[in-house]
Scaffold this motif. Structure first.
Motif, short mmCIF file in Angstrom:
data_model
loop_
_atom_site.label_atom_id
_atom_site.label_comp_id
_atom_site.label_asym_id
_atom_site.label_seq_id
_atom_site.Cartn_x
_atom_site.Cartn_y
_atom_site.Cartn_z
N SER A 14 60.73 69.62 5.84
CA SER A 14 61.92 69.18 6.56
C SER A 14 62.35 67.78 6.14
O SER A 14 63.53 67.52 5.92
CB SER A 14 61.69 69.22 8.07
OG SER A 14 61.47 70.52 8.50
N ALA A 15 61.39 66.88 6.04
CA ALA A 15 61.70 65.51 5.65
C ALA A 15 62.19 65.45 4.20
O ALA A 15 63.07 64.65 3.87
CB ALA A 15 60.48 64.62 5.83
N LYS A 18 66.03 67.03 3.77
CA LYS A 18 67.15 66.34 4.42
C LYS A 18 67.51 65.11 3.59
O LYS A 18 66.67 64.24 3.37
CB LYS A 18 66.77 65.93 5.85
CG LYS A 18 67.92 65.32 6.63
CD LYS A 18 67.52 65.06 8.07
CE LYS A 18 68.67 64.51 8.88
NZ LYS A 18 68.26 64.25 10.28
N ASP A 20 68.58 61.49 2.35
CA ASP A 20 68.45 60.17 2.96
C ASP A 20 69.77 59.69 3.55
O ASP A 20 69.77 58.95 4.54
CB ASP A 20 67.95 59.14 1.95
CG ASP A 20 66.45 59.25 1.70
OD1 ASP A 20 65.75 59.89 2.51
OD2 ASP A 20 65.99 58.68 0.70
N GLN A 22 71.70 61.26 5.33
CA GLN A 22 71.85 61.83 6.66
C GLN A 22 70.78 61.34 7.63
O GLN A 22 70.74 61.76 8.78
CB GLN A 22 71.81 63.36 6.59
CG GLN A 22 72.99 63.97 5.87
CD GLN A 22 72.91 65.49 5.85
OE1 GLN A 22 72.01 66.09 6.42
NE2 GLN A 22 73.87 66.11 5.19
N LYS A 23 69.91 60.44 7.15
CA LYS A 23 68.84 59.92 7.99
C LYS A 23 69.19 58.52 8.47
O LYS A 23 69.77 57.73 7.74
CB LYS A 23 67.53 59.84 7.20
CG LYS A 23 66.99 61.18 6.76
CD LYS A 23 65.72 61.01 5.96
CE LYS A 23 65.20 62.34 5.45
NZ LYS A 23 64.00 62.18 4.62
N GLY A 24 68.81 58.23 9.70
CA GLY A 24 68.96 56.89 10.24
C GLY A 24 67.83 56.00 9.76
O GLY A 24 66.85 56.47 9.17
N GLU A 27 64.38 57.03 11.11
CA GLU A 27 63.87 58.26 10.51
C GLU A 27 63.35 57.99 9.10
O GLU A 27 62.31 58.52 8.69
CB GLU A 27 64.96 59.33 10.48
CG GLU A 27 64.46 60.70 10.09
CD GLU A 27 65.51 61.79 10.22
OE1 GLU A 27 65.14 62.96 10.04
OE2 GLU A 27 66.69 61.49 10.52
N LYS A 28 64.05 57.14 8.34
CA LYS A 28 63.59 56.78 7.00
C LYS A 28 62.26 56.04 7.07
O LYS A 28 61.35 56.30 6.29
CB LYS A 28 64.62 55.90 6.30
CG LYS A 28 65.87 56.63 5.86
CD LYS A 28 66.85 55.67 5.22
CE LYS A 28 68.17 56.32 4.94
NZ LYS A 28 69.15 55.37 4.37
N LYS A 30 60.03 56.20 9.50
CA LYS A 30 59.00 57.15 9.93
C LYS A 30 58.54 58.01 8.75
O LYS A 30 57.34 58.20 8.55
CB LYS A 30 59.52 58.06 11.05
CG LYS A 30 58.48 59.04 11.57
CD LYS A 30 59.10 60.08 12.47
CE LYS A 30 59.04 61.33 11.70
NZ LYS A 30 59.63 62.49 11.94
N ASP A 31 59.48 58.48 7.94
CA ASP A 31 59.13 59.29 6.77
C ASP A 31 58.22 58.51 5.83
O ASP A 31 57.25 59.05 5.29
CB ASP A 31 60.38 59.74 6.02
CG ASP A 31 61.16 60.82 6.74
OD1 ASP A 31 60.67 61.36 7.75
OD2 ASP A 31 62.28 61.13 6.28
#
Length: 63
Positions: A14-15, A18, A20, A22-24, A27-28, A30-31
């Motif tokens: 999932s990570a 998706k 980058d 579209q990631k906040g 979230e970046k 955390k990944d």
């Protein structure tokens, strides 16, 4: 997950799929943190102790 620190295979996928864009920022971050911890745990865990999903994930994600 059979070892503490290992990320679930579906979470990895999932990570990875998706974009980058579209990631906040959280979230970046955390990944990055979870990915680094999973990478270290994957290298430390003996191959014979890994589940089939962990072996596939390590191969696909280059651990």
């Amino acid at each position: 997950m059979s070892q503490a620190g290992r990320q679930d295979f579906t979470d990895k996928v999932s990570a990875a799929v998706k974009p980058d864009s579209q990631k906040g920022i959280f979230e970046k971050a955390k990944d990055t943190i979870v990915g680094t911890a999973d990478n270290a745990a994957g290298k430390a865990q003996p191959e014979e102790d890994k589940t089939a999903a962990q072996k596939v994930g390590d191969t696909v994600f280059g651990k």
